[in-house]
Design a protein around this motif. Structure first.
Motif, PDB file in Angstrom:
ATOM      1  N   TYR A   1      33.560 -14.365  20.177  1.00 26.29           N
ATOM      2  CA  TYR A   1      32.105 -14.249  20.149  1.00 26.29           C
ATOM      3  C   TYR A   1      31.666 -13.662  18.814  1.00 26.29           C
ATOM      4  CZ  TYR A   1      32.680  -9.217  20.959  1.00 26.29           C
ATOM      5  OH  TYR A   1      33.032  -7.896  20.845  1.00 26.29           O
ATOM      6  N   GLU A   2      30.361 -13.792  18.529  1.00 29.34           N
ATOM      7  CA  GLU A   2      29.767 -13.148  17.373  1.00 29.34           C
ATOM      8  C   GLU A   2      28.490 -12.440  17.791  1.00 29.34           C
ATOM      9  OE1 GLU A   2      28.929 -16.271  14.533  1.00 29.34           O
ATOM     10  OE2 GLU A   2      26.853 -16.436  15.237  1.00 29.34           O
TER      11      GLU A   2
ATOM     12  N   ARG B   1      26.470  -9.558  10.675  1.00 25.56           N
ATOM     13  CA  ARG B   1      27.066 -10.436  11.685  1.00 25.56           C
ATOM     14  C   ARG B   1      28.555 -10.134  11.788  1.00 25.56           C
ATOM     15  NH1 ARG B   1      27.694 -16.362   9.937  1.00 25.56           N
ATOM     16  NH2 ARG B   1      29.653 -15.500   9.149  1.00 25.56           N
TER      17      ARG B   1
ATOM     18  N   PRO C   1      26.717 -16.699  28.216  1.00 25.69           N
ATOM     19  CA  PRO C   1      27.503 -16.924  27.007  1.00 25.69           C
ATOM     20  C   PRO C   1      26.733 -16.654  25.717  1.00 25.69           C
ATOM     21  CG  PRO C   1      27.870 -18.696  28.580  1.00 25.69           C
ATOM     22  CD  PRO C   1      26.753 -17.867  29.126  1.00 25.69           C
ATOM     23  N   ASP C   2      25.413 -16.846  25.742  1.00 17.83           N
ATOM     24  CA  ASP C   2      24.562 -16.575  24.587  1.00 17.83           C
ATOM     25  C   ASP C   2      23.389 -15.716  25.051  1.00 17.83           C
ATOM     26  OD1 ASP C   2      26.089 -18.318  22.857  1.00 17.83           O
ATOM     27  OD2 ASP C   2      25.094 -19.994  23.856  1.00 17.83           O
TER      28      ASP C   2
ATOM     29  N   GLN D   1      20.240 -12.399  23.757  1.00 20.99           N
ATOM     30  CA  GLN D   1      19.471 -11.701  22.737  1.00 20.99           C
ATOM     31  C   GLN D   1      19.227 -10.254  23.160  1.00 20.99           C
ATOM     32  OE1 GLN D   1      15.818 -13.900  22.092  1.00 20.99           O
ATOM     33  NE2 GLN D   1      16.899 -15.799  21.628  1.00 20.99           N
TER      34      GLN D   1
ATOM     35  N   SER E   1      21.434 -11.023  18.506  1.00 19.83           N
ATOM     36  CA  SER E   1      21.851 -12.064  19.449  1.00 19.83           C
ATOM     37  C   SER E   1      23.365 -12.092  19.499  1.00 19.83           C
ATOM     38  CB  SER E   1      21.312 -13.428  19.024  1.00 19.83           C
ATOM     39  OG  SER E   1      21.814 -13.791  17.738  1.00 19.83           O
ATOM     40  N   TRP E   2      23.880 -12.578  20.626  1.00 23.33           N
ATOM     41  CA  TRP E   2      25.319 -12.829  20.730  1.00 23.33           C
ATOM     42  C   TRP E   2      25.535 -14.284  21.107  1.00 23.33           C
ATOM     43  CZ3 TRP E   2      22.836 -10.084  24.677  1.00 23.33           C
ATOM     44  CH2 TRP E   2      22.937 -10.630  25.960  1.00 23.33           C
ATOM     45  N   HIS E   3      26.649 -14.833  20.617  1.00 27.27           N
ATOM     46  CA  HIS E   3      26.976 -16.237  20.856  1.00 27.27           C
ATOM     47  C   HIS E   3      28.472 -16.379  21.094  1.00 27.27           C
ATOM     48  CE1 HIS E   3      22.980 -17.482  19.475  1.00 27.27           C
ATOM     49  NE2 HIS E   3      23.151 -16.678  18.452  1.00 27.27           N
ATOM     50  N   THR E   4      28.820 -17.256  21.999  1.00 30.30           N
ATOM     51  CA  THR E   4      30.216 -17.619  22.196  1.00 30.30           C
ATOM     52  C   THR E   4      30.658 -18.509  21.049  1.00 30.30           C
ATOM     53  OG1 THR E   4      29.980 -17.502  24.596  1.00 30.30           O
ATOM     54  CG2 THR E   4      31.860 -18.744  23.738  1.00 30.30           C
TER      55      THR E   4
ATOM     56  N   ARG F   1      32.102 -11.249  13.873  1.00 30.35           N
ATOM     57  CA  ARG F   1      32.793 -12.204  14.739  1.00 30.35           C
ATOM     58  C   ARG F   1      34.124 -11.603  15.180  1.00 30.35           C
ATOM     59  NH1 ARG F   1      31.949 -18.019  11.531  1.00 30.35           N
ATOM     60  NH2 ARG F   1      29.822 -18.413  12.324  1.00 30.35           N
TER      61      ARG F   1
END
Length: 290
Positions: A236-237, A98, A261-262, A264, A279-282, A100
């Motif tokens: 983001y991560e 992961r 914003p989120d 996969q 996955s990416w997430h804000t 960030r």
């Protein structure tokens, strides 16, 4: 945990670290050291340019989000080959990564890195731990990485923690690429990761692999380069799990969800063999590392 930090002026040479890793073949304990390493590391422009070309990142004023991992690689090896680290480096399996990006990775000459290990947990095949890497500039935390590693054969009490599986999103093909037979050697030359399982079929067979396999972090870098239109500049991560290795040579397909914003993505090979899911997430302010 009260962590004891060692401040270094420079990292050790990779050749000496690999020799040290080759000498340690047994597990010497079942707890992690309460120590970490600090070191300021500068951006090497020639390495950065070669990395951009190798992983298909555009030539712009910002570091690729995976490049601080490359910068910190020798420091990570120095921690994992230290006398107080209980597990042999050879044989560790990278399960999850992961990254960030807390603030934009632009205008960087030198970063101050911190590396340490944490979160030892039982696993069905041994035990896992987290290799944590943080990068700061003069304003504070800029970039953060957690690499979850598996060490087979470790005996710990307790049950493995439950793993949450997110609800899958619709995915469509974004791109595909061919991982040729020498990509492991080319990645090693640029990034310093000379794990024998990536270099040739002959060296991979010594560790139980019928063919050489691609570096997981090369696959992640290629995916992030292809997803650059899906990701913001910072805040983001991107979390990935490594599944079946990419055997060399082979063609792989990157599938992803819509720009949002989120989202996969996943990397698949012949016969829908899943190599990597992600996955990416804000990042919200409350979720950013302190």
């Amino acid at each position: 945990m009260d962590r004891h930090w060692h401040d270094l002026h420079r990292t050790q040479g990779l050749s000496g670290l690999y020799l040290k890793a080759a000498r340690k073949r047994s597990i010497t304990g079942d707890s992690l050291p309460a120590s970490g390493l600090h070191c300021a590391i500068g951006v090497n422009p020639q390495r950065l340019q070669a990395y951009r070309k190798l992983c298909h990142f555009g030539d712009d004023s910002h570091l690729p989000p995976t490049f601080p991992h490359v910068m910190a690689f020798a420091l990570q090896l120095q921690l994992l080959t230290a006398d107080d680290f209980p597990f042999p480096l050879l044989g560790l399996v990278h399960l999850n990564n992961r990254i960030r990006v807390v603030r934009p990775l632009g205008g960087i000459g030198t970063l101050r890195f911190s590396v340490f290990v944490d979160n030892l947990q039982p696993h069905a095949k041994g035990a896992t731990f987290d290799l944590m890497t943080e990068a700061e500039d003069s304003l504070g935390l800029l970039w953060h990485e957690r690499s979850r590693m598996l060490c087979r054969g470790v005996k710990l009490e307790g049950e493995p923690p439950a793993v949450d599986t997110p609800e899958p999103l619709p995915l469509g093909e974004l791109t595909r690429w061919y991982a040729d037979s020498d990509i492991g050697r080319r990645y090693a030359k640029v990034c310093g990761d000379y794990n024998p399982i990536h270099l040739s079929a002959l060296s991979a067979r010594l560790f139980g692999f019928p063919q050489a396999i691609a570096h997981g972090m090369w696959s992640k870098a290629m995916a992030l380069a292809a997803l650059r239109g899906h990701l913001p500049l910072s805040g983001y991560e991107v979390d990935v799990a490594f599944h079946k290795p990419v055997r060399l040579p082979s063609e792989v397909v990157l599938e992803g969800s819509a720009v949002a914003p989120d989202g996969q993505f996943r990397l698949v090979g012949h016969g829908d063999l899943v190599h990597m899911t992600g996955s990416w997430h804000t990042l919200h302010e409350s979720s950013r590392p302190a």
